[in-house]
Motif scaffolding. Structure first.
Motif, short mmCIF file in Angstrom:
data_model
loop_
_atom_site.label_atom_id
_atom_site.label_comp_id
_atom_site.label_asym_id
_atom_site.label_seq_id
_atom_site.Cartn_x
_atom_site.Cartn_y
_atom_site.Cartn_z
N ALA A 129 14.05 -100.32 -60.39
CA ALA A 129 15.44 -100.36 -59.90
C ALA A 129 15.89 -98.95 -59.59
O ALA A 129 15.85 -98.08 -60.43
CB ALA A 129 16.35 -100.99 -60.94
N ASP A 130 16.33 -98.74 -58.38
CA ASP A 130 16.88 -97.45 -57.96
C ASP A 130 17.88 -97.74 -56.85
O ASP A 130 17.62 -97.46 -55.69
CB ASP A 130 15.76 -96.53 -57.46
CG ASP A 130 16.28 -95.14 -57.10
OD1 ASP A 130 17.41 -94.82 -57.49
OD2 ASP A 130 15.55 -94.40 -56.42
N VAL A 188 12.71 -101.17 -54.87
CA VAL A 188 12.22 -102.06 -55.92
C VAL A 188 10.76 -101.77 -56.28
O VAL A 188 10.03 -102.64 -56.69
CB VAL A 188 12.36 -103.54 -55.48
CG1 VAL A 188 13.79 -103.92 -55.39
CG2 VAL A 188 11.64 -103.77 -54.15
N GLU A 189 10.34 -100.53 -56.12
CA GLU A 189 8.96 -100.24 -56.45
C GLU A 189 8.86 -98.89 -57.14
O GLU A 189 9.77 -98.08 -57.09
CB GLU A 189 8.07 -100.25 -55.21
CG GLU A 189 8.43 -99.19 -54.20
CD GLU A 189 9.25 -99.72 -53.06
OE1 GLU A 189 9.09 -99.19 -51.96
OE2 GLU A 189 10.06 -100.63 -53.27
N GLN A 190 7.76 -98.70 -57.83
CA GLN A 190 7.44 -97.42 -58.44
C GLN A 190 6.14 -96.91 -57.81
O GLN A 190 5.31 -97.72 -57.38
CB GLN A 190 7.25 -97.58 -59.96
CG GLN A 190 8.55 -97.86 -60.70
CD GLN A 190 8.32 -98.00 -62.19
OE1 GLN A 190 7.21 -98.31 -62.63
NE2 GLN A 190 9.35 -97.78 -62.96
N CYS A 204 8.50 -90.64 -53.37
CA CYS A 204 7.94 -90.86 -54.71
C CYS A 204 8.78 -90.18 -55.79
O CYS A 204 9.04 -90.77 -56.85
CB CYS A 204 6.51 -90.34 -54.77
SG CYS A 204 5.33 -91.35 -53.86
N HIS A 205 9.19 -88.94 -55.54
CA HIS A 205 10.05 -88.25 -56.52
C HIS A 205 11.34 -89.04 -56.75
O HIS A 205 11.82 -89.15 -57.89
CB HIS A 205 10.38 -86.84 -56.03
CG HIS A 205 9.26 -85.86 -56.16
ND1 HIS A 205 8.52 -85.71 -57.31
CD2 HIS A 205 8.75 -84.95 -55.27
CE1 HIS A 205 7.61 -84.77 -57.14
NE2 HIS A 205 7.73 -84.29 -55.92
N GLY A 211 13.05 -90.80 -60.22
CA GLY A 211 14.31 -90.24 -60.71
C GLY A 211 14.38 -88.73 -60.64
O GLY A 211 15.35 -88.13 -61.13
N ALA A 212 13.37 -88.09 -60.04
CA ALA A 212 13.38 -86.63 -59.90
C ALA A 212 14.09 -86.28 -58.59
O ALA A 212 13.48 -85.86 -57.60
CB ALA A 212 11.94 -86.09 -59.90
#
Length: 395
Positions: free
Chosen positions: A125-126, A137-139, A180-181, A185-186
């Motif tokens: 979740a972001d 919805v992905e990491q 990706c960052h 959360g970076a």
């Protein structure tokens, strides 16, 4: 010539020919035929000793890279990933043998592997708080960040001597690295990578506007999102404006450009302006976005209604917030203008989100300053001021 030398030479020629055919078929988009030719090349090269076939590692590096893209195009992601892994391994061997010739091939192999990571998202979740921009919805895959960082370093190194080829590749890699960052959360690191990506695409667009201005606009739009997530709200407006300006210009001359991009960039600018408190300019963007999207849908019905829904929902929400702000500040004439626009918007659509925003805005107006807002309404128009009836509807 001894027969064993003849056979060695014939085998080398056959494998090379099949590898070249695989690459040619891939370039033509004939992916299933390319896979067949590639598998034939692998069969014929089985057991070939690099001592007798010194170019077999190079041929396999090229072949596995092509196969990775072809398998991905046909939907066979397992074999695509296996091929990409083997391509990277072969190219690392080439780099050990000769870095100058091996590094460009390693770039191609890493590109094929990094392109596959996004094919199997892991729920996360972001959210970006706007109907126009759905939550991510992905990491990232555990290896994805490392591959992208290596690819970025390789492209930066090669761009020193060949900027025309490798600066755009570096820019694309940095854009993916920023994504990706952001997923991790970076956000500050995401902004740094996105800034560098934009700078490199700007240089590429200066050299070749036709080839890279669209990419510059795309990465500028991504930079807006990265800066917004990092709470750099004021700094997000300028790239949003530039992305929209480039898109408008390209839309006039480039027929291949998707026509809805202008609508998307208007939404992005409106969203950025709202986050800085500039609702007036945001409303102008939403109004134009609605007009353009309706024109697209009238000309070509297949254009997404979902995009119009997103525009109208955010438009209504902004009008409601604007009306509430004017009421709270005692600017009843301005509040009446916002309410009239919201009522007209509600009349143009049957979206429940828009109707709810309209009802809520008029309910607040009745509660806060019924007499004042009614007077301002009647001074501006002969239409009766809407009332809120017992059933909760506007009348």
């Amino acid at each position: 010539m001894p027969m064993w030398r003849v056979l060695l030479r014939a085998g080398r020629v056959k494998v090379r020919m099949l590898c070249e055919v695989t690459g040619g078929l891939r370039a033509l988009g004939r992916f299933e035929e390319a896979v067949s030719a590639g598998n034939d090349a692998l069969w014929w090269s089985t057991g070939m000793n690099p001592s007798y076939y010194p170019d077999i590692v190079w041929l396999h590096a090229h072949l596995f890279t092509d196969l990775a893209w072809c398998y991905a195009a046909t939907g066979d992601l397992r074999r695509a990933r296996d091929s990409a892994d083997q391509a990277v391994a072969k190219c690392r061997t080439l780099v050990e043998q000769d870095a100058v010739t091996g590094q460009p091939w390693l770039v191609l192999a890493l590109e094929s592997r990094t392109a596959l990571y996004g094919r199997s998202p892991v729920p996360s979740a972001d959210p970006l708080p706007s109907a126009a921009f759905p939550p991510q919805v992905e990491q990232p895959h555990p290896q994805q960040l490392a591959d992208l960082q290596e690819l970025s370093e390789l492209c930066a190194r090669l761009a020193v001597t060949d900027p025309v080829v490798y600066e755009p590749r570096h820019a694309q890699t940095l854009d993916e690295l920023a994504f990706c960052h952001g997923l991790l959360g970076a956000y500050r690191q995401a902004v740094e990578a996105a800034d560098r990506s934009v700078a490199l695409f700007r240089r590429a667009a200066d050299r070749d506007p036709r080839g890279y201005e669209a990419e510059l606009a795309r990465t500028l739009a991504n930079l807006v999102i990265r800066r917004s997530r990092a709470e750099m709200r004021e700094d997000a407006v300028a790239p949003a404006r530039e992305a929209l300006a480039i898109t408008r210009r390209l839309a006039e001359t480039d027929e291949s450009l998707p026509p809805f991009l202008t609508v998307q960039r208007l939404e992005l600018l409106a969203w950025s302006l709202r986050r800085t408190g500039d609702d007036a300019q945001a409303l102008a963007c939403y109004a134009e976005a609605e007009t353009l999207q309706r024109e697209l849908m009238a000309a070509e019905p297949e254009h997404s209604e979902g995009r119009l829904t997103a525009v109208l929902t955010d438009y209504a929400d902004t009008l409601r917030a604007t009306a509430d702000a004017h009421l709270a500040a005692g600017r009843f004439d301005d509040a009446a203008v916002a309410l009239r626009r919201l009522l007209a918007l509600d009349g143009r659509t049957d979206l429940p989100e828009v109707h709810a925003a309209c009802l809520g805005a008029f309910a607040v107006a009745h509660d806060m300053a019924a007499n004042e807002i009614r007077g301002a309404w009647q001074a501006a128009t002969t239409d009766p001021f809407p009332s809120i009836d017992d059933s909760g509807g506007a009348g």
